[in-house]
Motif scaffolding. Structure first.
Motif, PDB file in Angstrom:
ATOM      1  N   SER A  20       0.826  -1.201   0.000  1.00 51.48           N
ATOM      2  CA  SER A  20       0.000   0.000   0.000  1.00 51.48           C
ATOM      3  C   SER A  20       0.866   1.260   0.000  1.00 51.48           C
ATOM      4  O   SER A  20       0.527   2.256  -0.637  1.00 51.48           O
ATOM      5  CB  SER A  20      -0.933  -0.009   1.222  1.00 51.48           C
ATOM      6  N   ASP A  23       2.031   3.181  -3.111  1.00 50.75           N
ATOM      7  CA  ASP A  23       1.158   4.168  -3.749  1.00 50.75           C
ATOM      8  C   ASP A  23       1.400   5.589  -3.234  1.00 50.75           C
ATOM      9  O   ASP A  23       0.799   6.538  -3.735  1.00 50.75           O
ATOM     10  CB  ASP A  23      -0.314   3.800  -3.525  1.00 50.75           C
ATOM     11  N   VAL A  24       2.257   5.729  -2.230  1.00 49.04           N
ATOM     12  CA  VAL A  24       2.565   7.059  -1.681  1.00 49.04           C
ATOM     13  C   VAL A  24       3.796   7.591  -2.412  1.00 49.04           C
ATOM     14  O   VAL A  24       4.904   7.097  -2.240  1.00 49.04           O
ATOM     15  CB  VAL A  24       2.815   7.004  -0.159  1.00 49.04           C
ATOM     16  N   ASP A  32       7.834   6.383  -5.406  1.00 51.75           N
ATOM     17  CA  ASP A  32       7.162   6.020  -4.163  1.00 51.75           C
ATOM     18  C   ASP A  32       8.145   5.886  -2.997  1.00 51.75           C
ATOM     19  O   ASP A  32       9.347   5.701  -3.190  1.00 51.75           O
ATOM     20  CB  ASP A  32       6.348   4.736  -4.341  1.00 51.75           C
ATOM     21  N   GLN A  70      -0.577  11.112   3.872  1.00 51.92           N
ATOM     22  CA  GLN A  70      -0.728  10.116   2.814  1.00 51.92           C
ATOM     23  C   GLN A  70      -0.314   8.725   3.296  1.00 51.92           C
ATOM     24  O   GLN A  70      -0.948   7.729   2.946  1.00 51.92           O
ATOM     25  CB  GLN A  70       0.073  10.520   1.583  1.00 51.92           C
ATOM     26  N   ALA A  74      -2.748   5.490   3.545  1.00 49.85           N
ATOM     27  CA  ALA A  74      -2.409   4.248   2.844  1.00 49.85           C
ATOM     28  C   ALA A  74      -2.376   3.065   3.807  1.00 49.85           C
ATOM     29  O   ALA A  74      -2.905   1.992   3.504  1.00 49.85           O
ATOM     30  CB  ALA A  74      -1.068   4.400   2.133  1.00 49.85           C
ATOM     31  N   SER A  77      -5.790   2.008   5.045  1.00 49.98           N
ATOM     32  CA  SER A  77      -6.645   1.426   4.006  1.00 49.98           C
ATOM     33  C   SER A  77      -6.492  -0.095   3.929  1.00 49.98           C
ATOM     34  O   SER A  77      -7.297  -0.768   3.294  1.00 49.98           O
ATOM     35  CB  SER A  77      -6.325   2.045   2.643  1.00 49.98           C
TER      36      SER A  77
END
Length: 111
Positions: A20, A23-24, A32, A70, A74, A77
């Motif tokens: 996850s 994705d940052v 990333d 962020q 992430a 989530s």
């Protein structure tokens, strides 16, 4: 304590957290956080609380608060994660040696 855990194999949920975090994206570099080598450790306890040990490329990074938000989003989530704490460290210091081959190629760094 976090240094002792570094290098330890991640659990399945910790691997999902790391995925996850891919994705940052660092807005300045366009890569990333994982491939930049900024994530030092992930630890998820039995209660679903995740501790992310990480650093930034520079101490005065103006995007620290944005990245914090962020990263928290992430991590939270991921199914099974109920809370996220970030342990921002400056030791060991980040260097370009921590970047993945992907990040180096994307940034045009050879060698």
């Amino acid at each position: 304590m976090a240094e002792e855990a570094q290098g330890a194999e991640f659990s399945p949920i910790e691997n999902k957290v790391m995925e996850s975090l891919e994705d940052v994206i660092d807005p300045e570099l366009g890569i990333d956080m994982v491939n930049l080598g900024l994530i030092y450790d992930i630890n998820v306890d039995d209660a679903g609380k995740c501790l992310v040990t990480m650093t930034l490329t520079t101490m005065g990074c103006p995007l620290g608060n944005l990245l914090h938000d962020q990263i928290t989003q992430a991590v939270e989530s991921v199914e099974g994660i109920d809370a996220c704490d970030i342990n921002l460290v400056w030791e060991p210091a980040w260097s370009m040696d921590r970047m993945s081959r992907f990040a180096k190629v994307a940034l045009g760094i050879h060698g």
